[in-house]
Motif scaffolding. Sequence first.
Motif, mmCIF file in Angstrom:
data_model
loop_
_atom_site.group_PDB
_atom_site.id
_atom_site.type_symbol
_atom_site.label_atom_id
_atom_site.label_comp_id
_atom_site.label_asym_id
_atom_site.label_seq_id
_atom_site.Cartn_x
_atom_site.Cartn_y
_atom_site.Cartn_z
ATOM 1 N N SER A 78 0.861 -1.175 0.000
ATOM 2 C CA SER A 78 0.000 0.000 0.000
ATOM 3 C C SER A 78 0.899 1.227 0.000
ATOM 4 O O SER A 78 1.978 1.209 0.596
ATOM 5 N N ASN A 79 0.462 2.290 -0.678
ATOM 6 C CA ASN A 79 1.242 3.526 -0.665
ATOM 7 C C ASN A 79 1.334 4.112 0.745
ATOM 8 O O ASN A 79 2.162 4.969 1.022
ATOM 9 N N ALA A 80 0.491 3.633 1.647
ATOM 10 C CA ALA A 80 0.502 4.111 3.028
ATOM 11 C C ALA A 80 1.646 3.515 3.833
ATOM 12 O O ALA A 80 1.937 3.992 4.928
ATOM 13 N N GLY A 81 2.305 2.488 3.300
ATOM 14 C CA GLY A 81 3.446 1.917 4.012
ATOM 15 C C GLY A 81 3.208 0.483 4.445
ATOM 16 O O GLY A 81 2.143 -0.095 4.207
ATOM 17 N N TYR A 82 4.230 -0.111 5.064
ATOM 18 C CA TYR A 82 4.146 -1.482 5.561
ATOM 19 C C TYR A 82 3.042 -1.599 6.609
ATOM 20 O O TYR A 82 2.974 -0.782 7.538
ATOM 21 N N ALA A 83 2.238 -2.634 6.498
ATOM 22 C CA ALA A 83 1.144 -2.848 7.455
ATOM 23 C C ALA A 83 1.677 -3.002 8.875
ATOM 24 O O ALA A 83 1.117 -2.436 9.820
ATOM 25 N N ASP A 84 2.789 -3.724 9.049
ATOM 26 C CA ASP A 84 3.294 -3.947 10.420
ATOM 27 C C ASP A 84 3.856 -2.657 11.026
ATOM 28 O O ASP A 84 3.726 -2.431 12.230
ATOM 29 N N VAL A 85 4.450 -1.822 10.178
ATOM 30 C CA VAL A 85 4.975 -0.541 10.671
ATOM 31 C C VAL A 85 3.818 0.358 11.107
ATOM 32 O O VAL A 85 3.848 0.970 12.181
ATOM 33 N N ARG A 86 2.777 0.420 10.288
ATOM 34 C CA ARG A 86 1.625 1.276 10.611
ATOM 35 C C ARG A 86 0.958 0.802 11.909
ATOM 36 O O ARG A 86 0.534 1.607 12.739
ATOM 37 N N LYS A 87 0.888 -0.518 12.051
ATOM 38 C CA LYS A 87 0.298 -1.088 13.259
ATOM 39 C C LYS A 87 1.146 -0.718 14.483
ATOM 40 O O LYS A 87 0.614 -0.326 15.530
ATOM 41 N N ALA A 88 2.455 -0.816 14.348
ATOM 42 C CA ALA A 88 3.349 -0.495 15.466
ATOM 43 C C ALA A 88 3.207 0.981 15.862
ATOM 44 O O ALA A 88 3.174 1.313 17.055
ATOM 45 N N VAL A 89 3.106 1.856 14.872
ATOM 46 C CA VAL A 89 2.940 3.285 15.165
ATOM 47 C C VAL A 89 1.619 3.508 15.905
ATOM 48 O O VAL A 89 1.576 4.198 16.929
ATOM 49 N N ALA A 90 0.542 2.899 15.408
ATOM 50 C CA ALA A 90 -0.774 3.065 16.027
ATOM 51 C C ALA A 90 -0.747 2.589 17.475
ATOM 52 O O ALA A 90 -1.224 3.268 18.389
ATOM 53 N N GLU A 91 -0.144 1.423 17.689
ATOM 54 C CA GLU A 91 -0.125 0.859 19.049
ATOM 55 C C GLU A 91 0.724 1.696 19.992
ATOM 56 O O GLU A 91 0.388 1.858 21.165
ATOM 57 N N ASN A 92 1.797 2.256 19.457
ATOM 58 C CA ASN A 92 2.632 3.119 20.287
ATOM 59 C C ASN A 92 1.883 4.394 20.689
ATOM 60 O O ASN A 92 1.949 4.833 21.833
ATOM 61 N N LEU A 93 1.140 4.951 19.756
ATOM 62 C CA LEU A 93 0.328 6.139 20.085
ATOM 63 C C LEU A 93 -0.734 5.783 21.116
ATOM 64 O O LEU A 93 -0.963 6.527 22.080
ATOM 65 N N ASN A 94 -1.385 4.642 20.922
ATOM 66 C CA ASN A 94 -2.437 4.224 21.868
ATOM 67 C C ASN A 94 -1.892 4.086 23.281
ATOM 68 O O ASN A 94 -2.526 4.511 24.255
ATOM 69 N N LYS A 95 -0.697 3.497 23.358
ATOM 70 C CA LYS A 95 -0.055 3.280 24.662
ATOM 71 C C LYS A 95 0.262 4.623 25.331
ATOM 72 O O LYS A 95 0.051 4.796 26.528
ATOM 73 N N ARG A 96 0.743 5.557 24.522
ATOM 74 C CA ARG A 96 1.206 6.822 25.104
ATOM 75 C C ARG A 96 0.072 7.815 25.331
ATOM 76 O O ARG A 96 0.140 8.639 26.230
ATOM 77 N N PHE A 97 -0.962 7.756 24.486
ATOM 78 C CA PHE A 97 -1.987 8.812 24.552
ATOM 79 C C PHE A 97 -3.395 8.281 24.781
ATOM 80 O O PHE A 97 -4.369 9.020 24.628
ATOM 81 N N GLN A 98 -3.492 6.996 25.114
ATOM 82 C CA GLN A 98 -4.812 6.399 25.391
ATOM 83 C C GLN A 98 -5.793 6.659 24.242
ATOM 84 O O GLN A 98 -6.947 7.037 24.438
ATOM 85 N N THR A 99 -5.303 6.458 23.037
ATOM 86 C CA THR A 99 -6.148 6.575 21.843
ATOM 87 C C THR A 99 -6.534 5.177 21.374
ATOM 88 O O THR A 99 -6.137 4.175 22.008
ATOM 89 N N ASN A 100 -7.287 5.110 20.279
ATOM 90 C CA ASN A 100 -7.735 3.800 19.789
ATOM 91 C C ASN A 100 -7.481 3.626 18.307
ATOM 92 O O ASN A 100 -8.355 3.228 17.548
ATOM 93 N N PHE A 101 -6.282 3.961 17.869
ATOM 94 C CA PHE A 101 -5.975 3.857 16.444
ATOM 95 C C PHE A 101 -5.654 2.423 16.059
ATOM 96 O O PHE A 101 -5.217 1.622 16.884
ATOM 97 N N THR A 102 -5.867 2.131 14.774
ATOM 98 C CA THR A 102 -5.319 0.899 14.198
ATOM 99 C C THR A 102 -4.355 1.331 13.099
ATOM 100 O O THR A 102 -4.285 2.521 12.764
ATOM 101 N N GLY A 103 -3.653 0.374 12.527
ATOM 102 C CA GLY A 103 -2.728 0.686 11.437
ATOM 103 C C GLY A 103 -3.419 1.416 10.293
ATOM 104 O O GLY A 103 -2.795 2.193 9.574
#
Lengths: 396, 396
Positions: free
Chosen positions: A73-98
């Motif tokens: 996907s032009n949006a990037g690697y699925a695993d990288v996007r997932k890791a970014v989302a999970e890191n944000l969720n951990k730090r900011f109590q958000t609910n993002f997915t990749g």
Amino acid sequence: MIAEKMKGMVANSSAIRAMFEEGNRLAGIYGAENVYDFSLGNPNIPAPKSVKEAMISILNEEDPITVHGYTNSNAGYADVRKAVAENLNKRFQTNFTGNNIIMTVGAAGGLNVILKTLLNPGDEVIVFAPYFGEYRSYVSNFDGVLVEISPDTETFQPKMEEFEQKITAKTKAVIVNNPNNPTGVVYSEETIKRLAAVMEQKQKEFGTDIYLISDEPYRELVYGNVEVPFLTKYYDNTVIGYSFSKSLSLPGERIGYLVIPDEAKDSADILSAANVANRILGFVNAPTLQQKAVARCLDEKADIAFYDRNREALYNGLLEAGFSCIKPQGAFYLFVKAPTEDEKEFCGRAKNYNILMVPGSSFGCPGFVRLAYCVSHETILRSLPKFKELAKEYGL
Amino acid sequence: MIAEKMKGMVANSSAIRAMFEEGNRLAGIYGAENVYDFSLGNPNIPAPKSVKEAMISILNEEDPITVHGYTNSNAGYADVRKAVAENLNKRFQTNFTGNNIIMTVGAAGGLNVILKTLLNPGDEVIVFAPYFGEYRSYVSNFDGVLVEISPDTETFQPKMEEFEQKITAKTKAVIVNNPNNPTGVVYSEETIKRLAAVMEQKQKEFGTDIYLISDEPYRELVYGNVEVPFLTKYYDNTVIGYSFSKSLSLPGERIGYLVIPDEAKDSADILSAANVANRILGFVNAPTLQQKAVARCLDEKADIAFYDRNREALYNGLLEAGFSCIKPQGAFYLFVKAPTEDEKEFCGRAKNYNILMVPGSSFGCPGFVRLAYCVSHETILRSLPKFKELAKEYGL
């Protein structure tokens, strides 16, 4: 033969170029150690060691066809996007997915992608002076109209009344930069809540959607216990543009991301269109090795203590010399009041002391100058007597 | 809420996405080894070992602040630009200096930079069908008007008479892609000389400058003794866009360059403006580690013998099955005549055999389909009986 739209931009760019060449010229005459170049926001602390280790391990261990290939996907690697989302969720109590993340060619790439996605010609984009001057170009790329809110030169928080007045039915987006370049000010939670309330109210009044675009390359660069509010939690139609340029000292590698939350109106359409924009603007995808490297270093950051030491030394030194400026809470800039109305004259005179600074006009805020203190600590210490001499010229 | 201009592009992009998902769906049912996905131009041979070695040595030996920092000029590192210029001079007997080179985020980045630099709204850009479909988007990004020259489906060389007729006073640029995607045809020296002569003559007739933009990501991918003419030697107003995506199998890393020769009209202005365009479009600079890596590997290239073996096997297999197509001299595509007028119907029926191909309409050339043979050799061998069955359906 160049495009009309480019002509003014080339002239403006030549001024920056001239400053850079002036720095080189001065270094040639006086020696690099006797030139105090505060003009560039180029981090001078190395990337954390773990970043280099991540890159080498990826190169040694992963399949080069995947590491260096186009991402599916032009949006990037699925695993990288997932890791970014999970890191944000951990730090900011958000609910993002990749799916909410699009990896981009730095924050500059990300901002161009989201503006391409959103703007029709003539759409208005509001910025709060002082603001990063490149926003002018980015908005102009898509024939948007930049609308400036004048600066509150006491607090450098946004002027809410003027903001309210300047939102129209044509306002498509509002850009904030938090912590702010060029002031180093962090917009407080109170500011953000008021900003969100005004925007909510105006959306209702005009029956429109107004996107809050938060440009956050300095998010990790804050001093003491300052908190930078995470904007998707305050306003649904928020899009975040992030960069690892400063947090991991990787500005040349061009790696960052957009967050487009599900709560944003027409979120799915915006995500699809931003994917396409990433491709057709020529980015195609964020550099792949760097995607994989940052995904392994999401909890790392560059040595903030280094910048903090510079901040204290320069801020205190300038005050002692008689200058006045607001104490930055983040980023690596000081925004100093020029001791004369014409801050360009001040910049010119500073050059006689081999001091290079950027006029506030570049940020929509004349009468001030920006000093980037991402330089060596020695440069700061050696510059202080020069600032004192300069201050004396103005009777400070 | 997305921009009007993006809406059609999103719809079009969904079709590509759908094809990709169809591939995944088929792989899920039949196993990846039984799906013959010829739809993507994603190299499947690894980068040369020297590329990995270069990256690791740069990471281990050079100063990380420099390796990962913004480059002093948006055009890239001076030493990298010099190395690229000297390598071109050695190979093509040209006289470039580093000043003629701008490092870019792949060829897609470079093309956007040069089009941003040159195009005023309404300016015409000529392309020869079949052409890489992304040119439509790139030209549209700057409100240019794409003018197509219809294909010569015998030779796939440009139709000169139609070209002559379609050049107007508004023609600002002509894009060629040599070797060509989607046909694999190499425009001969004779073609280039005629093209240059027509353009010279039209420049005089209209008193204009018409830039020849040569998109060359496949320059190194040629088979046998085929020579790809180096266009700056034939026509002064030439700009070359290059990418290391295919030559070094680094498509995801986004690294390439523009060549803007001194001979081009207003060369200095174009170079300045292209620098600025590189910045304001959000690229800022080409990824820095990759700049340094490719500079060390300018004489390397990916294993062409691998693609050549695929080319021979697929070309011969398709001919044997009864299909007809021109034998490619470069790149990694075969452009096959559909056995029915509606090539989309043909693509649809091919899917029943788990064969994925791209309709020629995407390249401005209906009635044909593109097969990308940058896949494993086994995929090609296993696909051949399927192509035979497919051919039988059409009575070939």
